[in-house]
Write a protein that holds these residues in place. Structure first.
Motif, PDB file in Angstrom:
ATOM      1  N   PHE C 130      19.341  20.813 -15.145  1.00  0.00           N
ATOM      2  CA  PHE C 130      18.916  21.173 -13.793  1.00  0.00           C
ATOM      3  C   PHE C 130      20.119  21.413 -12.889  1.00  0.00           C
ATOM      4  O   PHE C 130      20.101  22.272 -12.021  1.00  0.00           O
ATOM      5  CB  PHE C 130      18.012  20.108 -13.194  1.00  0.00           C
ATOM      6  CG  PHE C 130      17.287  20.594 -11.968  1.00  0.00           C
ATOM      7  CD1 PHE C 130      16.196  21.419 -12.102  1.00  0.00           C
ATOM      8  CD2 PHE C 130      17.717  20.272 -10.704  1.00  0.00           C
ATOM      9  CE1 PHE C 130      15.541  21.907 -10.988  1.00  0.00           C
ATOM     10  CE2 PHE C 130      17.068  20.753  -9.580  1.00  0.00           C
ATOM     11  CZ  PHE C 130      15.969  21.567  -9.738  1.00  0.00           C
ATOM     12  N   PHE C 133      21.142  24.799 -13.126  1.00  0.00           N
ATOM     13  CA  PHE C 133      20.369  25.661 -12.216  1.00  0.00           C
ATOM     14  C   PHE C 133      20.970  25.637 -10.824  1.00  0.00           C
ATOM     15  O   PHE C 133      21.128  26.679 -10.177  1.00  0.00           O
ATOM     16  CB  PHE C 133      18.915  25.185 -12.203  1.00  0.00           C
ATOM     17  CG  PHE C 133      18.088  25.746 -11.085  1.00  0.00           C
ATOM     18  CD1 PHE C 133      17.691  27.061 -11.093  1.00  0.00           C
ATOM     19  CD2 PHE C 133      17.708  24.943 -10.028  1.00  0.00           C
ATOM     20  CE1 PHE C 133      16.928  27.582 -10.064  1.00  0.00           C
ATOM     21  CE2 PHE C 133      16.955  25.451  -8.999  1.00  0.00           C
ATOM     22  CZ  PHE C 133      16.559  26.769  -9.017  1.00  0.00           C
ATOM     23  N   VAL C 134      21.327  24.435 -10.358  1.00  0.00           N
ATOM     24  CA  VAL C 134      21.871  24.323  -8.999  1.00  0.00           C
ATOM     25  C   VAL C 134      23.178  25.094  -8.887  1.00  0.00           C
ATOM     26  O   VAL C 134      23.382  25.857  -7.933  1.00  0.00           O
ATOM     27  CB  VAL C 134      22.057  22.842  -8.615  1.00  0.00           C
ATOM     28  CG1 VAL C 134      22.771  22.729  -7.290  1.00  0.00           C
ATOM     29  CG2 VAL C 134      20.732  22.139  -8.555  1.00  0.00           C
ATOM     30  N   GLU C 137      22.637  28.670  -8.704  1.00  0.00           N
ATOM     31  CA  GLU C 137      22.203  29.130  -7.385  1.00  0.00           C
ATOM     32  C   GLU C 137      23.372  29.190  -6.414  1.00  0.00           C
ATOM     33  O   GLU C 137      23.444  30.100  -5.584  1.00  0.00           O
ATOM     34  CB  GLU C 137      21.102  28.214  -6.841  1.00  0.00           C
ATOM     35  CG  GLU C 137      19.783  28.368  -7.558  1.00  0.00           C
ATOM     36  CD  GLU C 137      19.256  29.786  -7.516  1.00  0.00           C
ATOM     37  OE1 GLU C 137      19.241  30.396  -6.438  1.00  0.00           O
ATOM     38  OE2 GLU C 137      18.873  30.294  -8.577  1.00  0.00           O
ATOM     39  N   ILE C 167      15.895  36.150  -7.958  1.00  0.00           N
ATOM     40  CA  ILE C 167      14.885  35.175  -7.525  1.00  0.00           C
ATOM     41  C   ILE C 167      13.874  34.977  -8.648  1.00  0.00           C
ATOM     42  O   ILE C 167      13.483  33.850  -8.962  1.00  0.00           O
ATOM     43  CB  ILE C 167      14.177  35.647  -6.247  1.00  0.00           C
ATOM     44  CG1 ILE C 167      15.103  35.529  -5.051  1.00  0.00           C
ATOM     45  CG2 ILE C 167      12.934  34.811  -5.986  1.00  0.00           C
ATOM     46  CD1 ILE C 167      14.508  36.017  -3.775  1.00  0.00           C
ATOM     47  N   ILE C 168      13.471  36.074  -9.269  1.00  0.00           N
ATOM     48  CA  ILE C 168      12.496  35.953 -10.353  1.00  0.00           C
ATOM     49  C   ILE C 168      13.078  35.148 -11.503  1.00  0.00           C
ATOM     50  O   ILE C 168      12.436  34.241 -12.038  1.00  0.00           O
ATOM     51  CB  ILE C 168      12.050  37.352 -10.822  1.00  0.00           C
ATOM     52  CG1 ILE C 168      11.293  38.043  -9.702  1.00  0.00           C
ATOM     53  CG2 ILE C 168      11.170  37.251 -12.057  1.00  0.00           C
ATOM     54  CD1 ILE C 168      11.020  39.489  -9.954  1.00  0.00           C
ATOM     55  N   ALA C 171      13.141  31.497 -10.598  1.00  0.00           N
ATOM     56  CA  ALA C 171      11.825  30.864 -10.684  1.00  0.00           C
ATOM     57  C   ALA C 171      11.477  30.569 -12.137  1.00  0.00           C
ATOM     58  O   ALA C 171      10.976  29.492 -12.466  1.00  0.00           O
ATOM     59  CB  ALA C 171      10.770  31.759 -10.052  1.00  0.00           C
ATOM     60  N   VAL C 174      13.314  27.476 -13.253  1.00  0.00           N
ATOM     61  CA  VAL C 174      12.648  26.243 -12.835  1.00  0.00           C
ATOM     62  C   VAL C 174      11.450  25.963 -13.748  1.00  0.00           C
ATOM     63  O   VAL C 174      11.239  24.832 -14.198  1.00  0.00           O
ATOM     64  CB  VAL C 174      12.201  26.348 -11.366  1.00  0.00           C
ATOM     65  CG1 VAL C 174      11.392  25.132 -10.967  1.00  0.00           C
ATOM     66  CG2 VAL C 174      13.390  26.486 -10.458  1.00  0.00           C
ATOM     67  N   VAL C 175      10.690  27.030 -14.056  1.00  0.00           N
ATOM     68  CA  VAL C 175       9.532  26.865 -14.922  1.00  0.00           C
ATOM     69  C   VAL C 175       9.962  26.342 -16.296  1.00  0.00           C
ATOM     70  O   VAL C 175       9.381  25.391 -16.833  1.00  0.00           O
ATOM     71  CB  VAL C 175       8.797  28.215 -15.063  1.00  0.00           C
ATOM     72  CG1 VAL C 175       7.771  28.149 -16.171  1.00  0.00           C
ATOM     73  CG2 VAL C 175       8.143  28.602 -13.759  1.00  0.00           C
ATOM     74  N   GLY C 178      10.892  22.810 -16.149  1.00  0.00           N
ATOM     75  CA  GLY C 178       9.691  21.987 -16.029  1.00  0.00           C
ATOM     76  C   GLY C 178       9.022  21.776 -17.381  1.00  0.00           C
ATOM     77  O   GLY C 178       8.689  20.644 -17.748  1.00  0.00           O
ATOM     78  N   TYR C 179       8.878  22.848 -18.154  1.00  0.00           N
ATOM     79  CA  TYR C 179       8.273  22.727 -19.487  1.00  0.00           C
ATOM     80  C   TYR C 179       9.090  21.783 -20.369  1.00  0.00           C
ATOM     81  O   TYR C 179       8.555  20.890 -21.022  1.00  0.00           O
ATOM     82  CB  TYR C 179       8.220  24.092 -20.175  1.00  0.00           C
ATOM     83  CG  TYR C 179       7.145  25.017 -19.659  1.00  0.00           C
ATOM     84  CD1 TYR C 179       5.977  24.508 -19.099  1.00  0.00           C
ATOM     85  CD2 TYR C 179       7.292  26.396 -19.745  1.00  0.00           C
ATOM     86  CE1 TYR C 179       4.996  25.370 -18.638  1.00  0.00           C
ATOM     87  CE2 TYR C 179       6.316  27.248 -19.281  1.00  0.00           C
ATOM     88  CZ  TYR C 179       5.175  26.732 -18.735  1.00  0.00           C
ATOM     89  OH  TYR C 179       4.205  27.577 -18.272  1.00  0.00           O
ATOM     90  N   TYR C 181      11.168  19.476 -19.526  1.00  0.00           N
ATOM     91  CA  TYR C 181      11.131  18.079 -19.075  1.00  0.00           C
ATOM     92  C   TYR C 181       9.825  17.422 -19.493  1.00  0.00           C
ATOM     93  O   TYR C 181       9.806  16.248 -19.861  1.00  0.00           O
ATOM     94  CB  TYR C 181      11.297  18.022 -17.553  1.00  0.00           C
ATOM     95  CG  TYR C 181      11.311  16.616 -17.019  1.00  0.00           C
ATOM     96  CD1 TYR C 181      12.404  15.798 -17.246  1.00  0.00           C
ATOM     97  CD2 TYR C 181      10.244  16.106 -16.301  1.00  0.00           C
ATOM     98  CE1 TYR C 181      12.423  14.496 -16.783  1.00  0.00           C
ATOM     99  CE2 TYR C 181      10.257  14.815 -15.831  1.00  0.00           C
ATOM    100  CZ  TYR C 181      11.345  14.014 -16.070  1.00  0.00           C
ATOM    101  OH  TYR C 181      11.368  12.732 -15.606  1.00  0.00           O
ATOM    102  N   LEU C 187      16.853  15.377 -18.730  1.00  0.00           N
ATOM    103  CA  LEU C 187      17.512  16.610 -18.307  1.00  0.00           C
ATOM    104  C   LEU C 187      18.941  16.702 -18.805  1.00  0.00           C
ATOM    105  O   LEU C 187      19.558  17.754 -18.744  1.00  0.00           O
ATOM    106  CB  LEU C 187      17.513  16.714 -16.775  1.00  0.00           C
ATOM    107  CG  LEU C 187      16.140  16.910 -16.153  1.00  0.00           C
ATOM    108  CD1 LEU C 187      16.231  16.778 -14.653  1.00  0.00           C
ATOM    109  CD2 LEU C 187      15.583  18.265 -16.516  1.00  0.00           C
TER     110      LEU C 187
END
Lengths: 140, 113, 493
Positions: C130, C133-134, C137, C167-168, C171, C174-175, C178-179, C181, C187
């Motif tokens: 994660f 990801f940060v 970004e 952006i897509i 997203a 993140v999805v 989530g899966y 995790y 993580l």
């Protein structure tokens, strides 16, 4: 046409301080209960946006003569500086220290370096939100 | 509850896709907002919807909530807040400069020989 | 020192923040950002030596031990890439001093530049999916600003598309997290890897792997997800283009390398097969684009896509040798693409156009530029003994050994086409009759030449000094081909 906004302006003058006080409350509640720098900052920013809606950019600029980009930078310095402070003690980055202190009047109070970090977050949120609002608002 | 959330997320993703396929820039931005909402809800749902006491503060509670998804979602929300506002300002600027918000007219065709 | 591996992230972060206060004073900004970039190069060199000496370095942020807190992990691959990223950004910064223009310098150019480096170095160093990801970004936000800074029409138009695509993909990221995790409940990448091998990578993990492939493929511009790249990279000025071309796509490729060797190495028959096909198609489309265009920026941009495909092919083969080849080629390509973009930037500055048909005979007045470009072109095409050659030899050999004949053959063919595309610029742009350009006969380019010349010299040493570089590369490939080394270093078992 002149818009009649007496009610909004009067209400704002009263409500503004309540919102800001509540945001400060949220800010300090943040370590053990819901709240914190982000929420507190957003709420303060919302209060200032309300002021912007009721009056206009110039008035607000007169009341709060800051460059909000610099506010953001100061906030970032606080946040990163708190984290980097751990480097001085050869502890991993962002390691926090805390202690319980007995202060006069307040009684047992926990002192935590995370508050310094949260002050940074608080300032960053205010700075960023108002910069965005100002950028869109100024060009009109 | 998870089933309900699954449908909600699905509908959010569906509307986001629909909006992002339209020509108007503003609709696209709203679409990206819905898309990130959907992703955030999905993150929260995937980590399990359950009640519990806050962890670390006590040791007696029967069950504890998982703090991680909440931290993740907060981070993701802040990031998408920043990106969306940047995108909005950019769209506004682009509209002023280019005089259109129609994606069809924003194609890069000139100078591509 | 505990925090050594954090320093390549912290130094530019602090510099970026401090620079916000001095937007008015351009000289001070240049000095501060130059010093901070140099400091980043120095500390990342220390990290590199430390990793070479003592193996993988980890840092548990906030003293939360792995797998509970965010862990920064610097293995050889990360250390090498952080070092390269710092050098390239230093070179691009020097180049910016003379070319970016006061208008942009006043609007936080240097500050954002440092934040971009924070994101890139952070993404290379982090050991938490994660947190990756940060840092992605952070890097993307800075790239949005750098892309749009200046506000010309083409920049505004292209940045809208670039932001939308990203952006897509964010997203989807993140999805995917989530899966992942929900299945493995952690993580920390080392911990995820351990859990995935405990459950022996069931089908659902493979689905997540493909989702990650899409996410990183979008950032890394792999076929068919590269469509946004030629337009977006065409818009900004040369130093920004160079740093985008050299660093941003490479972060996507690095993430594929990391996730596919560490997290999802158990079902290679499916995932790596897909990656292999995508890599080959990427090479082909990139080569076609590079040959077809007569715009010097576009030619180099399509060469990025070719390189991405070559590196991805090495990952898909998944043997020790092919990974070593990929790492070697990755570093070579970061370096030489930055140099090529800066050189092309100088050509555009001299001639005022990027259309190759309107450029000719530059070597008459700018012999230094011409020969530097010639060397860079030979390096990128892989003429022995330069660095592009060595990387491709290792890759192609391992491809044949592992039975990926088609892929290896196409990697070989791509060298020819790349050589053709970059030589097209040399032959048409530098030879021929000198033309008159609006800027006049003699544009002062000596100071602009410093950065690309440095990078080209570095590339030549990188190729000729293969004996000295080799232990670093093999250490990186060893960790990649054997995830247990990474897991043991992070979880300390």
């Amino acid at each position: 046409m002149k818009i009649n906004d007496v009610i909004l302006q009067t209400a704002t003058k009263l409500v503004l301080f309540v919102i800001i006080l509540f945001s400060i409350h949220l800010f300090f509640a943040g370590h053990y209960y819901p709240g914190g720098g982000f929420i507190g900052g957003l709420m303060t920013a919302a209060a200032i946006v309300l002021l912007l809606l009721a009056f206009d950019l110039k008035t607000v600029a007169k009341i709060l003569p800051f460059d909000f980009k610099k506010v953001t930078a100061i906030g970032l310095l606080f946040a990163v500086g708190t984290g980097a402070g751990a480097l001085l003690f050869d502890a991993p980055f962002l390691t926090h220290a805390f202690t319980d202190a007995y202060l006069p009047l307040l009684g047992k109070t926990s002192l935590h370096t995370a508050v310094l970090f949260d002050i940074g977050v608080y300032l960053v949120v205010i700075g960023v939100t108002l910069t965005i609002i100002q950028t869109i608002g100024e060009s009109e | 509850m998870e089933i309900l959330m699954a449908f909600t997320i699905g509908i959010l993703f569906m509307s986001a896709t629909y909006l992002m396929l339209s020509k108007s820039l503003l609709r696209i931005i709203i679409g990206t907002g819905l898309l990130s909402h959907g992703a955030h809800l999905l993150l929260l749902t995937m980590a399990g919807l359950k009640r519990g006491a806050p962890p670390l503060l006590g040791e007696e509670a029967a069950s504890y909530a998982d703090p991680l998804p909440q931290a993740l979602i907060l981070t993701a929300i802040v990031i998408s807040f920043g990106v969306t506002s940047f995108f909005l300002v950019l769209a506004y600027r682009a509209y002023q400069e280019l005089g259109t918000d129609n994606m069809d007219r924003l194609r890069g065709t000139e100078g591509n020989d | 020192m505990t925090n050594l591996i954090l320093l390549p992230i912290l130094v530019p972060l602090l510099a970026g923040i401090i620079l916000i206060f001095f937007t008015k004073n351009i000289h001070l900004q240049r000095w501060l950002s130059g010093i901070s970039s140099l400091a980043t190069v120095v500390v990342s060199a220390f990290v590199l030596l430390k990793v070479r000496q003592d193996g993988i370095q980890t840092l548990a942020l906030s003293s939360w031990e792995a797998p509970f807190g965010i862990t920064l992990v610097s293995d050889m691959l990360s250390a090498l890439l952080v070092f390269m990223a710092s050098i390239i950004s230093f070179a691009c910064l020097i180049y910016s001093f003379r070319s970016i223009g006061e208008q942009r310098e006043r609007f936080y150019y240097y500050s954002i530049f440092q934040f971009l480096l924070v994101g890139v170095n952070g993404a290379f160093t982090t050991g938490d999916i994660f947190n990756l990801f940060v840092f992605f970004e952070v890097m993307l936000m800075s790239s949005y600003v750098l892309l749009v800074l200046g506000g010309t029409k083409i920049q505004l138009r292209e940045s809208i598309k670039y932001i939308l695509v990203n952006i897509i993909s964010s997203a989807l990221f993140v999805v995917a997290v989530g899966y992942l995790y929900s299945i493995v409940g952690t993580l920390n990448m080392a911990h995820i890897s351990q859990r995935v091998s405990e459950i022996n990578q069931p089908g659902i993990i493979t689905v997540i792997a493909v989702l990650f492939l899409i996410v990183f493929g979008l950032k890394g511009a792999i076929f068919p997800l590269f469509f946004w790249l030629p337009g977006s990279y065409n818009a900004p000025p040369a130093p920004v283009m160079a740093i985008f071309g050299a660093l941003l796509t490479k972060v996507g490729i690095y993430s594929i390398m990391r996730t596919f060797t560490l997290l999802f190495p158990h079902d290679t028959g499916y995932t790596h097969q897909i990656l292999s096909v995508m890599a080959i198609l990427t090479i082909i489309t990139g080569a076609i684009g590079a040959i077809a265009y007569w715009d010097i920026k576009k030619i180099i941009i399509y060469n990025i896509i070719v390189a991405v495909g070559v590196i991805a092919f090495g990952i898909s083969v998944m043997s020790y040798d092919s990974l070593a080849g990929s790492v070697f080629y990755l570093i070579h390509d970061m370096n030489i693409k930055a140099a090529l973009f800066l050189l092309v930037g100088i050509m555009i500055k001299i001639t005022g156009t990027s259309n190759l048909r309107k450029i000719s005979g530059l070597i008459a007045h700018y012999p230094g530029l011409g020969w530097t470009y010639f060397l860079a072109a030979l390096t990128v095409a892989g003429i022995p003994p330069l660095s592009g050659f060595i990387g491709k030899v290792i890759l192609v050999r391992s491809g044949f050994e592992e039975g990926h004949y088609w892929g290896a053959a196409i990697v070989l063919m791509s060298s020819l086409l790349v050589l053709f595309s970059v030589m097209k610029i040399f032959i048409n742009g530098f030879w021929g009759e000198p033309k008159d350009y609006p800027e006049g006969k003699k544009v002062p380019v000596n100071q602009l030449m410093i950065a690309p010349v440095l990078l080209v010299i570095f590339a030549i040493f990188y190729g000729l000094g293969i004996e000295a570089v080799q232990p670093y590369i093999s250490q990186a490939a060893e960790t990649l081909s054997n995830p247990d080394i990474y897991i043991n270093a992070v979880l300390k078992e």
